[in-house]
Write an enzyme that holds these catalytic residues in place. Structure first.
Site, short mmCIF file in Angstrom:
data_model
loop_
_atom_site.label_atom_id
_atom_site.label_comp_id
_atom_site.label_asym_id
_atom_site.label_seq_id
_atom_site.Cartn_x
_atom_site.Cartn_y
_atom_site.Cartn_z
N SER A 87 0.80 -1.23 0.00
CA SER A 87 0.00 0.00 0.00
C SER A 87 0.83 1.27 0.00
O SER A 87 0.28 2.37 -0.18
CB SER A 87 -0.94 0.01 1.21
N LYS A 90 0.34 3.56 -2.81
CA LYS A 90 -0.80 4.49 -2.82
C LYS A 90 -0.33 5.94 -2.75
O LYS A 90 -1.08 6.86 -3.10
CB LYS A 90 -1.74 4.20 -1.66
N SER A 147 -6.56 3.76 3.88
CA SER A 147 -5.85 2.90 2.92
C SER A 147 -6.82 2.11 2.05
O SER A 147 -6.56 0.94 1.69
CB SER A 147 -4.90 1.94 3.66
N LYS A 249 2.73 6.52 5.04
CA LYS A 249 1.91 5.39 4.61
C LYS A 249 2.55 4.06 4.99
O LYS A 249 3.73 3.83 4.76
CB LYS A 249 1.73 5.45 3.08
#
Length: 416
Positions: A87, A90, A147, A249
């Protein structure tokens, strides 16, 4: 006769300074032996300078610690290897949305429709429903805080028509941003053989997000977001510690392990860390804290040289003044191991005497910054004042004295 001179200037009390970056390559003029002036561009060697690693025994497959204020790598391990980013990729999706907002193509209140594909995404979710129209600002929080894989697909389809087209745009933007070891196949970071990033690229991207979109960066430290009455908390463990963290993140897949790209600020100084390949959430939390603490504990930012700082006074021939001050064209900010800060010195090299005329800003030599046995970088040594050419009679006396070997010029004088 001109002689090469080397002088060492001890830097005993380097000061803290609000300057943000190292000086950019300096455009100056080099003073040639025949008295002419020619253009010269001197490139600094310190940009993206990597320090020799201090001992750091810590788990993680790939790791990088970056001091973005001075573009200094404090520690790295396999930092350029392309790996599954989970992730953390992202961050690129977020960049694409913020870039569209900045360009005016969309607004925070623009609404994107949720497709069947988006609503059925697995993994972490914002819990969007097919057919809903959701504001961009809410989708951003659904990605940054929650997320949400579904939110990623919604913005991908809203901006590019399809996730495949969006991935192509992500790759184009990655090239523009200088991400050399990244390729994107989707908007969410779910496993795909053609989807990878390096931790160095993640650190670079983190800094782009902070610098390019300062008005939106505070969203990365928001600790919760509620959508459809479902409250979710930010997965970044550093946000819940008192260590100055303000983004960015987390990520986790079986291929990537537990990973994190994070940034923290203390007393006006910032660091970025990125790592992959840990075994658990708990280990990710412990390693993240250790890396941030290590960066702030073991390294110091300092300003050893200020703009226009005098370093040495040297002899002049054929001039209206017998000497001239030489020094730094620009100031600079460095990050060094704390143990080396007191060892820092400037080593100047130049030919003496320097023939007039000399103009302020002329490059007449160079200086090195040295910490112990390590050379940090080389920089232009410039004239800090003008010295006009003397009259015919004075020049003739100087030249005859030099030819006869009886000329007496002042020795270089170090300026403390």
């Amino acid at each position: 006769m001109m002689k090469a001179q080397l002088c060492i200037v001890k830097i005993s009390h380097p000061c803290q300074c609000p300057e943000r970056r190292l000086p950019m390559p300096c455009k100056g003029r080099k003073h040639s032996k025949d008295g002419g002036i020619r253009a010269l561009i001197l490139s600094l060697l310190l940009i993206a300078f990597a320090l020799p690693a201090l001992a750091l025994d810590i788990p993680g497959r790939q790791i990088i610690i970056l001091d973005p204020d001075t573009d200094t790598i404090l520690f790295e391990r396999d930092a350029d290897k392309p790996v599954p980013p989970a992730s953390m990729s992202k961050l690129m999706t977020i960049y694409m949305v913020l870039d569209a907002l900045k360009s005016g193509r969309i607004t925070e209140d623009s609404k994107f429709s949720v497709s069947e594909k988006a609503s059925k995404m697995g993994g972490s979710k914002m819990f969007t429903r097919e057919g809903d129209k959701i504001r961009v600002i809410d989708l951003l929080r659904g990605i940054i805080v929650q997320s949400g894989n579904d939110a990623c697909v919604v913005v991908a389809e809203g901006l590019a028509g399809s996730e495949a087209n969006f991935a192509k745009r992500m790759n184009e933007k990655a090239q523009e941003l200088g991400l050399q070891n990244s390729r994107f196949a989707n908007s969410s970071g779910l496993p795909d053989d053609g989807h990878y990033m390096s931790v160095r690229d993640l650190a670079i991207l983190a800094e782009h997000l902070r610098e390019d979109f300062p008005e939106y960066f505070p969203m990365f430290k928001e600790t919760e977001f509620t959508w459809e009455d479902i409250r979710q908390t930010n997965r970044n463990p550093l946000l819940y510690m008192d260590i100055g963290a303000d983004g960015l993140k987390t990520g986790h897949t079986s291929e990537a392990g537990y990973c994190l790209t994070a940034t923290a600020e203390r007393d006006g100084r910032r660091v970025v860390v990125a790592f992959t390949g840990l075994d658990s959430k708990k280990q990710r939390e412990e390693v993240a804290r250790q890396l941030v603490d290590y960066a702030f504990r073991e390294f110091v930012q300092l300003t050893p040289i200020k703009e226009g700082q005098s370093l040495v006074r040297v002899a002049v021939s054929e001039g209206t003044s017998p000497t001239i001050l030489l020094g730094a064209f620009e100031g600079m900010r460095l990050t060094l191991p704390s143990r080396d800060a007191e060892k820092l010195e400037a080593r100047t090299s130049f030919d003496s005497p320097i023939a007039a005329p000399i103009r302020k800003g002329d490059v007449v030599g160079q200086y090195q910054l040295v910490a112990g046995s390590q050379t940090i970088g080389e920089y232009p040594l410039v004239a800090l004042e003008d010295v006009a050419r003397a009259g015919f009679f004075a020049r003739t006396i100087d030249n005859i004295s030099i030819m006869l070997g009886i000329a007496e010029f002042p020795s270089p004088e170090i300026i403390d």
